[in-house]
Structure formats: C-alpha cells, structure tokens
Design a protein around this motif. Structure first.
Motif, PDB file in Angstrom:
ATOM      1  N   UNK A  52       0.235   0.155   3.717  1.00  0.00           N
ATOM      2  CA  UNK A  52       1.368   0.285   2.808  1.00  0.00           C
ATOM      3  C   UNK A  52       2.483   1.109   3.451  1.00  0.00           C
ATOM      4  N   UNK A  53       2.134   2.156   4.158  1.00  0.00           N
ATOM      5  CA  UNK A  53       3.145   2.966   4.853  1.00  0.00           C
ATOM      6  C   UNK A  53       3.912   2.120   5.863  1.00  0.00           C
ATOM      7  N   UNK A  54       3.202   1.289   6.618  1.00  0.00           N
ATOM      8  CA  UNK A  54       3.859   0.433   7.600  1.00  0.00           C
ATOM      9  C   UNK A  54       4.780  -0.578   6.913  1.00  0.00           C
ATOM     10  N   UNK A  55       4.323  -1.132   5.793  1.00  0.00           N
ATOM     11  CA  UNK A  55       5.145  -2.105   5.066  1.00  0.00           C
ATOM     12  C   UNK A  55       6.430  -1.465   4.545  1.00  0.00           C
ATOM     13  N   UNK A  56       6.329  -0.251   4.024  1.00  0.00           N
ATOM     14  CA  UNK A  56       7.524   0.419   3.514  1.00  0.00           C
ATOM     15  C   UNK A  56       8.541   0.639   4.630  1.00  0.00           C
ATOM     16  N   UNK A  57       8.071   0.956   5.821  1.00  0.00           N
ATOM     17  CA  UNK A  57       8.987   1.126   6.954  1.00  0.00           C
ATOM     18  C   UNK A  57       9.667  -0.189   7.294  1.00  0.00           C
ATOM     19  N   UNK A  58       8.885  -1.276   7.338  1.00  0.00           N
ATOM     20  CA  UNK A  58       9.489  -2.574   7.669  1.00  0.00           C
ATOM     21  C   UNK A  58      10.465  -3.023   6.584  1.00  0.00           C
ATOM     22  N   UNK A  59      10.132  -2.757   5.339  1.00  0.00           N
ATOM     23  CA  UNK A  59      10.993  -3.158   4.225  1.00  0.00           C
ATOM     24  C   UNK A  59      12.208  -2.251   4.082  1.00  0.00           C
ATOM     25  N   UNK A  60      12.135  -1.059   4.656  1.00  0.00           N
ATOM     26  CA  UNK A  60      13.247  -0.124   4.537  1.00  0.00           C
ATOM     27  C   UNK A  60      13.437   0.402   3.135  1.00  0.00           C
ATOM     28  N   UNK A  61      12.330   0.632   2.442  1.00  0.00           N
ATOM     29  CA  UNK A  61      12.391   1.119   1.071  1.00  0.00           C
ATOM     30  C   UNK A  61      11.354   2.210   0.872  1.00  0.00           C
ATOM     31  N   UNK A  62      11.488   2.944  -0.217  1.00  0.00           N
ATOM     32  CA  UNK A  62      10.541   4.027  -0.468  1.00  0.00           C
ATOM     33  C   UNK A  62       9.451   3.627  -1.450  1.00  0.00           C
ATOM     34  N   UNK A  63       9.528   2.404  -1.994  1.00  0.00           N
ATOM     35  CA  UNK A  63       8.484   1.994  -2.937  1.00  0.00           C
ATOM     36  C   UNK A  63       8.453   0.483  -3.075  1.00  0.00           C
ATOM     37  N   UNK A  64       7.290  -0.020  -3.427  1.00  0.00           N
ATOM     38  CA  UNK A  64       7.153  -1.397  -3.875  1.00  0.00           C
ATOM     39  C   UNK A  64       6.557  -1.349  -5.275  1.00  0.00           C
ATOM     40  N   UNK A  65       6.768  -2.396  -6.033  1.00  0.00           N
ATOM     41  CA  UNK A  65       6.306  -2.402  -7.417  1.00  0.00           C
ATOM     42  C   UNK A  65       4.852  -2.841  -7.542  1.00  0.00           C
ATOM     43  N   UNK A  66       4.476  -3.872  -6.782  1.00  0.00           N
ATOM     44  CA  UNK A  66       3.125  -4.430  -6.861  1.00  0.00           C
ATOM     45  C   UNK A  66       2.546  -4.538  -5.459  1.00  0.00           C
ATOM     46  N   UNK A  67       1.277  -4.174  -5.329  1.00  0.00           N
ATOM     47  CA  UNK A  67       0.564  -4.343  -4.059  1.00  0.00           C
ATOM     48  C   UNK A  67      -0.651  -5.227  -4.312  1.00  0.00           C
ATOM     49  N   UNK A  68      -0.738  -6.310  -3.530  1.00  0.00           N
ATOM     50  CA  UNK A  68      -1.857  -7.248  -3.639  1.00  0.00           C
ATOM     51  C   UNK A  68      -2.874  -7.021  -2.529  1.00  0.00           C
ATOM     52  N   UNK A  69      -4.149  -7.110  -2.859  1.00  0.00           N
ATOM     53  CA  UNK A  69      -5.196  -7.272  -1.848  1.00  0.00           C
ATOM     54  C   UNK A  69      -5.058  -8.692  -1.320  1.00  0.00           C
ATOM     55  N   UNK A  70      -4.858  -8.844  -0.012  1.00  0.00           N
ATOM     56  CA  UNK A  70      -4.461 -10.133   0.546  1.00  0.00           C
ATOM     57  C   UNK A  70      -5.646 -10.832   1.205  1.00  0.00           C
ATOM     58  N   UNK A  71      -6.060 -11.950   0.641  1.00  0.00           N
ATOM     59  CA  UNK A  71      -7.117 -12.795   1.210  1.00  0.00           C
ATOM     60  C   UNK A  71      -8.393 -12.023   1.531  1.00  0.00           C
ATOM     61  N   UNK A  72      -8.938 -11.280   0.568  1.00  0.00           N
ATOM     62  CA  UNK A  72     -10.167 -10.529   0.875  1.00  0.00           C
ATOM     63  C   UNK A  72     -11.438 -11.372   0.788  1.00  0.00           C
ATOM     64  N   UNK A  73     -11.307 -12.691   0.898  1.00  0.00           N
ATOM     65  CA  UNK A  73     -12.441 -13.595   0.699  1.00  0.00           C
ATOM     66  C   UNK A  73     -13.704 -13.160   1.438  1.00  0.00           C
ATOM     67  N   UNK A  74     -13.567 -12.872   2.734  1.00  0.00           N
ATOM     68  CA  UNK A  74     -14.732 -12.509   3.545  1.00  0.00           C
ATOM     69  C   UNK A  74     -14.959 -11.010   3.600  1.00  0.00           C
ATOM     70  N   UNK A  75     -14.204 -10.263   2.824  1.00  0.00           N
ATOM     71  CA  UNK A  75     -14.301  -8.791   2.829  1.00  0.00           C
ATOM     72  C   UNK A  75     -14.313  -8.276   1.395  1.00  0.00           C
TER      73      UNK A  75
END
Length: 330
Positions: A123-146
């Motif tokens: 999430x920290x890395x994503x905020x840097x790439x997005x150039x923002x201090x927050x996101x509203x929703x965070x999804x677990x992405x494709x955890x099928x095998x995990x």
C-alpha cells in the motif's frame, strides 16, 4: 451519476466505474496522452470511481491514474487499488512484460505477498505511485492460490488500517466466485470485485457469491461484463475470457444481439446493465484504453432498456428463467 454505498462503509461508488488495467498497457501499448484522455472522458461522463492495481503494467496504471486525477478535488472521487503483489526492481531489465499481459518493459518482478507486512509495504508503494496520501478501498488481488494467508494475515492487516481510518473499505477481487464466497462468509469485507462470472453469458455467481453477499450485506462490483470482447462485438474469432470463444458461445452471443436489435438496443448496453438486476450489485467496472471506449460505455449504460428485451431473452432460452433482471430506472 448515482452513487451507492459499499457495504457498511462510508465509501461510495458510482454505478459505473473506470478500470485502469488498459491504461497500464494491457496487451497493447497506449501513450500517456491517450491514457490521460481516457480518464478525462470518464470524469466528463460523470464517473467518479477509479480502480487500479500494481499488477497493471508493473505500476504504470497507478502512475498514470494518479497523474490524470491530480488537481481534481479529492473529496469528489473514490480511488481503489489492490494488494498481494509486491513489485521488486530488477538490476538489469531485459525484455517486456507481455508474458503477464502488459506491453511494458520488464523493469520489475512481481512477488506474491499476502503477509501483514506485505500488505502495508504494498500500500505504501501504491500511494507513492499514485501521488496521493490515501485510497478509499483496498482489494486483496487474486488471492486464489494464497487464500489462507490472505484471510489470516492480509485481511487482519487491512482491518486494522480500516479501524484506524487509513482506508475506508476493504475488498477482494477475483475472477471466480467460490473463493470470493469464502471471503464474504469468513471476513467483514465491504465489497468484492468479481470479473466475468456474472454476465449475459455466465451467471455462475448466482449459485454462491451473490446470495452470500446479500445475506452478509456485502456489495458486489462486477467487472468483465463483456467477457473480454465477445459481448462487445460478437463474431467468429472474438475472445471470451481472453481466449478464442467457442463456436457455441459465439452463436449464443449473436442470437442475443439479434434480440437486442429487435428492441432497438445495442448488445453492449444490455451487457453493461444486466448485472444491476441483482440487489447485491452496487456497480459495474469497465476498462478503457482511450476516451472513445469509456465514452461509449457511459452512453450504453445510460440507454433505456425495454423490459420486453429481458423477457425475450428468457423466453428464447438465452437467459435462465429465474435470473433477476433490471427494472425500469435501475
């Protein structure tokens, strides 16, 4: 465009949302100006919910989306990204990322990580790439095998961030309904993102996920409403779930198109609207790589659908008789 609350959270979604995989160079490259124009067109169409992920173009989608949204009032839009894949830079980049579906240089290596630490670092890395201090929703992405680690480590970390007010809503996104049903039953997620399993051609989520979501008060966002192409342009050679569509599926889609034409409605419009027949569905997510695609999706979404269209799809056997369909004004 109408906003709907996600589960029990304070986060909302517009009924139509923008999916950012294509502006991460999904399959083919688009330039920065084209990607920015797609986001601008979505905004003009009234879309205020934007979704991305580190996976999409090795962070390219996040960077482009953040740049395109920069300067817009932050309180006026909802932003979601995903966790579960960390991007590790490679010391000597070589080749491209097309093996994973993205036409970008292979500057990073994806690493699955659904640990609590991995969630926070991702999430920290994503905020840097997005150039923002927050996101509203965070999804677990494709955890099928995990899935076990996602449920026992990643979800509790997101739950803590939600309780601290760092994020507003928790979700999980997959292209299968069985594992998402387990997530809905075993956690307090606010929303799930299901790709391709509740469409005019595939209603398999009716057997498990949608009833579970209704029971638990979890919102469902449907992606992949065109099943990767067949329902947007049915013809021999069209794709269904990113592979060549079987002849019987092509024939079924063409018959649906004929029914739609008799009612003066493009098949694309019926495909975008179909999912809203189920009360658990809060929104539909449509990916677009340029302004024309998202403008068309918004136009199709806004077209009136005669109730007789749904009736004929059922009486002709193209939709099961018991499938819920949208009512007027849905």
């Amino acid at each position: 465009m109408h906003h709907v609350r996600l589960g029990r959270s304070a986060v909302t979604t517009t009924r139509l949302s923008f999916g950012g995989a294509a502006i991460g160079n999904l399959f083919t490259a688009v330039d920065d100006a084209t990607a920015a124009a797609a986001v601008d067109a979505a905004w003009t169409a009234g879309i205020r919910t934007f979704d991305t992920a580190p996976h999409y173009g090795l962070g390219l989608s996040e960077r482009r989306l953040g740049t395109a949204l920069h300067g817009r009032p932050r309180a006026e839009y909802q932003l979601s990204t995903k966790v579960g894949r960390l991007l590790d830079p490679v010391s000597e980049p070589a080749g491209d990322d097309l093996a994973h579906g993205f036409a970008v240089p292979a500057t990073h290596r994806r690493r699955w990580d659904f640990s609590a630490d991995g969630v926070r670092r991702g999430l920290e890395q994503s905020l840097l790439r997005l150039g923002t201090d927050r996101v509203d929703t965070v999804y677990l992405h494709d955890p099928d095998d995990h899935l076990d680690q996602a449920l026992t480590e990643a979800y509790p970390a997101l739950d803590q961030l939600r309780s601290e007010g760092v994020i507003g809503a928790i979700g999980a996104g997959m292209n299968q309904s069985a594992a998402l049903t387990r997530v809905v039953r075993e956690t307090d997620v606010d929303v799930v993102l299901l790709a391709g399993r509740y469409t005019l051609l595939d209603q398999s989520a009716l057997a498990d996920l949608l009833p579970a979501a209704s029971e638990r008060g979890v919102s469902v966002v449907i992606g992949g409403v065109f099943n990767s192409g067949l329902l947007a342009d049915p013809r021999p050679g069209a794709t269904f779930d990113y592979a060549a569509a079987a002849p019987e599926l092509v024939e079924r889609a063409l018959r649906m198109q004929e029914v739609c034409a008799r009612h003066g409605v493009p098949l694309r419009a019926a495909a975008v609207r179909f999912a809203f027949g189920h009360p658990a569905v809060a929104g539909v997510l449509v990916g677009a790589r340029n302004a024309e695609e998202i403008t068309d999706a918004a136009r199709q979404f806004g077209l009136p659908i005669p109730p007789g269209l749904w009736d004929e799809l059922k009486t002709s056997g193209l939709l099961p008789a018991g499938v819920p369909v949208p009512k007027d004004g849905t």
